[in-house]
Design a protein around this motif. Sequence first.
Motif, PDB file in Angstrom:
ATOM      1  N   ALA A  84       0.825  -1.206   0.000  1.00  0.00           N
ATOM      2  CA  ALA A  84       0.000   0.000   0.000  1.00  0.00           C
ATOM      3  C   ALA A  84       0.862   1.260   0.000  1.00  0.00           C
ATOM      4  CB  ALA A  84      -0.934  -0.011   1.213  1.00  0.00           C
ATOM      5  N   ARG A  85       1.960   1.248   0.760  1.00  0.00           N
ATOM      6  CA  ARG A  85       2.851   2.415   0.779  1.00  0.00           C
ATOM      7  C   ARG A  85       3.509   2.608  -0.587  1.00  0.00           C
ATOM      8  NH1 ARG A  85       4.159   0.818   6.067  1.00  0.00           N
ATOM      9  NH2 ARG A  85       5.980  -0.310   5.328  1.00  0.00           N
ATOM     10  N   TYR A  86       3.913   1.506  -1.212  1.00  0.00           N
ATOM     11  CA  TYR A  86       4.506   1.582  -2.552  1.00  0.00           C
ATOM     12  C   TYR A  86       3.519   2.202  -3.531  1.00  0.00           C
ATOM     13  CZ  TYR A  86       5.693  -0.199  -7.224  1.00  0.00           C
ATOM     14  OH  TYR A  86       5.919  -0.319  -8.570  1.00  0.00           O
ATOM     15  N   LEU A  87       2.304   1.699  -3.559  1.00  0.00           N
ATOM     16  CA  LEU A  87       1.297   2.234  -4.476  1.00  0.00           C
ATOM     17  C   LEU A  87       0.952   3.683  -4.132  1.00  0.00           C
ATOM     18  CD1 LEU A  87      -1.092  -0.827  -4.877  1.00  0.00           C
ATOM     19  CD2 LEU A  87       0.602   0.029  -6.511  1.00  0.00           C
ATOM     20  N   GLY A  88       1.039   4.028  -2.854  1.00  0.00           N
ATOM     21  CA  GLY A  88       0.792   5.407  -2.453  1.00  0.00           C
ATOM     22  C   GLY A  88       1.830   6.362  -3.025  1.00  0.00           C
ATOM     23  N   VAL A  89       3.096   5.939  -3.024  1.00  0.00           N
ATOM     24  CA  VAL A  89       4.152   6.769  -3.607  1.00  0.00           C
ATOM     25  C   VAL A  89       3.937   6.927  -5.113  1.00  0.00           C
ATOM     26  CG1 VAL A  89       6.625   6.880  -4.125  1.00  0.00           C
ATOM     27  CG2 VAL A  89       5.860   6.264  -1.829  1.00  0.00           C
ATOM     28  N   ILE A  90       3.594   5.838  -5.790  1.00  0.00           N
ATOM     29  CA  ILE A  90       3.330   5.927  -7.228  1.00  0.00           C
ATOM     30  C   ILE A  90       2.171   6.886  -7.485  1.00  0.00           C
ATOM     31  CG2 ILE A  90       2.704   4.644  -9.305  1.00  0.00           C
ATOM     32  CD1 ILE A  90       5.483   3.977  -8.113  1.00  0.00           C
ATOM     33  N   ALA A  91       1.138   6.820  -6.660  1.00  0.00           N
ATOM     34  CA  ALA A  91      -0.009   7.715  -6.817  1.00  0.00           C
ATOM     35  C   ALA A  91       0.380   9.177  -6.631  1.00  0.00           C
ATOM     36  CB  ALA A  91      -1.111   7.333  -5.818  1.00  0.00           C
ATOM     37  N   PHE A 107      13.949   9.290  -7.580  1.00  0.00           N
ATOM     38  CA  PHE A 107      12.794  10.128  -7.281  1.00  0.00           C
ATOM     39  C   PHE A 107      11.980   9.580  -6.115  1.00  0.00           C
ATOM     40  CE2 PHE A 107      13.942  12.532 -10.830  1.00  0.00           C
ATOM     41  CZ  PHE A 107      13.144  13.674 -10.904  1.00  0.00           C
ATOM     42  N   ILE A 108      11.924   8.268  -5.978  1.00  0.00           N
ATOM     43  CA  ILE A 108      11.260   7.687  -4.806  1.00  0.00           C
ATOM     44  C   ILE A 108      11.990   8.104  -3.535  1.00  0.00           C
ATOM     45  CG2 ILE A 108      10.846   5.518  -3.583  1.00  0.00           C
ATOM     46  CD1 ILE A 108      10.154   4.264  -6.278  1.00  0.00           C
ATOM     47  N   ILE A 109      13.311   8.001  -3.570  1.00  0.00           N
ATOM     48  CA  ILE A 109      14.113   8.365  -2.390  1.00  0.00           C
ATOM     49  C   ILE A 109      13.917   9.837  -2.048  1.00  0.00           C
ATOM     50  CG2 ILE A 109      16.456   8.592  -1.491  1.00  0.00           C
ATOM     51  CD1 ILE A 109      17.162   6.154  -3.360  1.00  0.00           C
ATOM     52  N   GLN A 110      14.087  10.707  -3.051  1.00  0.00           N
ATOM     53  CA  GLN A 110      13.971  12.147  -2.801  1.00  0.00           C
ATOM     54  C   GLN A 110      12.583  12.512  -2.294  1.00  0.00           C
ATOM     55  OE1 GLN A 110      12.195  14.811  -4.330  1.00  0.00           O
ATOM     56  NE2 GLN A 110      13.262  16.370  -3.106  1.00  0.00           N
ATOM     57  N   HIS A 111      11.573  11.824  -2.794  1.00  0.00           N
ATOM     58  CA  HIS A 111      10.200  12.086  -2.386  1.00  0.00           C
ATOM     59  C   HIS A 111      10.002  11.834  -0.894  1.00  0.00           C
ATOM     60  CE1 HIS A 111       5.862  12.453  -2.912  1.00  0.00           C
ATOM     61  NE2 HIS A 111       5.685  11.273  -2.334  1.00  0.00           N
ATOM     62  N   LEU A 112      10.744  10.890  -0.354  1.00  0.00           N
ATOM     63  CA  LEU A 112      10.596  10.520   1.051  1.00  0.00           C
ATOM     64  C   LEU A 112      11.552  11.246   1.981  1.00  0.00           C
ATOM     65  CD1 LEU A 112      10.143   6.653   0.604  1.00  0.00           C
ATOM     66  CD2 LEU A 112       8.352   8.355   1.009  1.00  0.00           C
ATOM     67  N   LEU A 113      12.675  11.732   1.452  1.00  0.00           N
ATOM     68  CA  LEU A 113      13.680  12.367   2.306  1.00  0.00           C
ATOM     69  C   LEU A 113      13.192  13.688   2.888  1.00  0.00           C
ATOM     70  CD1 LEU A 113      17.091  11.826   0.452  1.00  0.00           C
ATOM     71  CD2 LEU A 113      16.028  10.434   2.247  1.00  0.00           C
ATOM     72  N   ARG A 114      13.794  14.053   4.013  1.00  0.00           N
ATOM     73  CA  ARG A 114      13.537  15.337   4.641  1.00  0.00           C
ATOM     74  C   ARG A 114      14.576  16.348   4.181  1.00  0.00           C
ATOM     75  NH1 ARG A 114      14.367  12.132  10.030  1.00  0.00           N
ATOM     76  NH2 ARG A 114      16.212  11.762   8.734  1.00  0.00           N
ATOM     77  N   ASP A 115      14.383  17.610   4.512  1.00  0.00           N
ATOM     78  CA  ASP A 115      15.262  18.665   4.001  1.00  0.00           C
ATOM     79  C   ASP A 115      16.712  18.481   4.425  1.00  0.00           C
ATOM     80  OD1 ASP A 115      13.126  19.867   2.769  1.00  0.00           O
ATOM     81  OD2 ASP A 115      12.802  21.370   4.337  1.00  0.00           O
ATOM     82  N   HIS A 116      16.945  17.913   5.607  1.00  0.00           N
ATOM     83  CA  HIS A 116      18.322  17.806   6.090  1.00  0.00           C
ATOM     84  C   HIS A 116      18.999  16.496   5.677  1.00  0.00           C
ATOM     85  CE1 HIS A 116      15.921  15.803   9.143  1.00  0.00           C
ATOM     86  NE2 HIS A 116      16.999  15.302   9.717  1.00  0.00           N
ATOM     87  N   ASP A 117      18.300  15.646   4.934  1.00  0.00           N
ATOM     88  CA  ASP A 117      18.904  14.419   4.420  1.00  0.00           C
ATOM     89  C   ASP A 117      19.622  14.707   3.100  1.00  0.00           C
ATOM     90  OD1 ASP A 117      17.807  12.817   6.517  1.00  0.00           O
ATOM     91  OD2 ASP A 117      15.874  12.858   5.470  1.00  0.00           O
ATOM     92  N   ARG A 118      20.460  13.770   2.665  1.00  0.00           N
ATOM     93  CA  ARG A 118      21.241  13.960   1.441  1.00  0.00           C
ATOM     94  C   ARG A 118      21.137  12.742   0.537  1.00  0.00           C
ATOM     95  NH1 ARG A 118      20.616  18.218   2.876  1.00  0.00           N
ATOM     96  NH2 ARG A 118      22.094  19.863   3.484  1.00  0.00           N
ATOM     97  N   LEU A 119      21.223  12.990  -0.776  1.00  0.00           N
ATOM     98  CA  LEU A 119      21.116  11.933  -1.784  1.00  0.00           C
ATOM     99  C   LEU A 119      22.243  12.079  -2.793  1.00  0.00           C
ATOM    100  CD1 LEU A 119      19.619   9.630  -3.227  1.00  0.00           C
ATOM    101  CD2 LEU A 119      18.074  11.347  -4.204  1.00  0.00           C
ATOM    102  N   LYS A 120      23.015  11.008  -2.979  1.00  0.00           N
ATOM    103  CA  LYS A 120      24.109  10.982  -3.936  1.00  0.00           C
ATOM    104  C   LYS A 120      23.752  10.002  -5.056  1.00  0.00           C
ATOM    105  CE  LYS A 120      26.352  13.298  -0.728  1.00  0.00           C
ATOM    106  NZ  LYS A 120      26.505  14.778  -0.814  1.00  0.00           N
ATOM    107  N   LEU A 121      23.706  10.484  -6.284  1.00  0.00           N
ATOM    108  CA  LEU A 121      23.290   9.681  -7.432  1.00  0.00           C
ATOM    109  C   LEU A 121      24.433   9.521  -8.422  1.00  0.00           C
ATOM    110  CD1 LEU A 121      19.849  11.419  -8.091  1.00  0.00           C
ATOM    111  CD2 LEU A 121      20.265   9.326  -6.773  1.00  0.00           C
ATOM    112  N   TYR A 122      24.683   8.283  -8.819  1.00  0.00           N
ATOM    113  CA  TYR A 122      25.722   7.982  -9.802  1.00  0.00           C
ATOM    114  C   TYR A 122      25.087   7.414 -11.064  1.00  0.00           C
ATOM    115  CZ  TYR A 122      29.357   8.579  -6.294  1.00  0.00           C
ATOM    116  OH  TYR A 122      30.193   9.113  -5.350  1.00  0.00           O
TER     117      TYR A 122
END
Length: 298
Positions: A84-91, A107-122
């Motif tokens: 349900a959480r997965y489908l909620g994110v897709i929605a 985009f899934i990760i960024q959608h869930l992260l908070r402002d003070h979290d960080r994301l490194k993409l390769y």
Amino acid sequence: MFSYRHAFHAGNHADVLKHTVLIATLTHLLEKDAALTVVDTHAGAGLYRLDGDYADTSGEAAEGLLRLIAAKPKDGAPLADAIARYLGVIADFNPKGGAKVYPGSPFIIQHLLRDHDRLKLYELHPTDAKTLDANIAQLDAGRQIAVLREDGFLSASKFLPPPSRRALVLMDPSYEIKSDYGRVLEFAAEALKRFATGTYAVWYPIIPRPEAHDLPRRLKTMATKAGKSWLHATLTVKSSKLTSTPTGETKRPGLPASGMFLINPPFTLKPQLAAALPQLAELLAQDRHAAFSLDSGG
């Protein structure tokens, strides 16, 4: 080396498994206030159109996400929380309904992260890296996201350990070349040496190749020797056997199954998957060989 494009496979059953596990893992890790750093070693383009030319060519989302959206458990039970959480994110990415847009891991990760979290993409694929840059630019995320056109297996460990001492590393190469299996193991070993308490998630295809079957076994050995907990989940939707067409041609079945292996998984993940995997196997089954497995240790 650069022929694989995830756009052809976006939203397939392997994405459903990978992203269901990813969301469940992130949801737990984000319960703590301290900043979290997430590293994606093979980010892809980040965002995909399921009504675009690439998706239309393969139609894999029809047997994955789209089937899941339309299906209901036979016993009338509600969908497991993780599904349900997965489908909620897709929605969330399709506010007008349906599923025309599919968010990849970045985009899934960024959608869930908070402002003070960080994301490194390769991402090394020249076309996907350019598309990823453009897609991420739309988010106006500032310093939260770094996009690097580098080999994640060679460079990502430099971010470990992060200042907050909390990290999730996702490894999901295409495995188009056999050496990817060995590189996953080498990177995981190096990452554990640098940051023994990080959470490491590996997606892999289950195909008739020795390396594919050796990978989870060797990851289990690595985690056990390091004294770390581990979790291994697999989802099979159909037989892996070759079939013959009416004209006598041999037909490959496509990807029949995939797995997720985690080192230092959240303690909440196993019970969530114990509820979700039977439903995924039922709802995404393409033949009588559909199945799942869930194992853990440490």
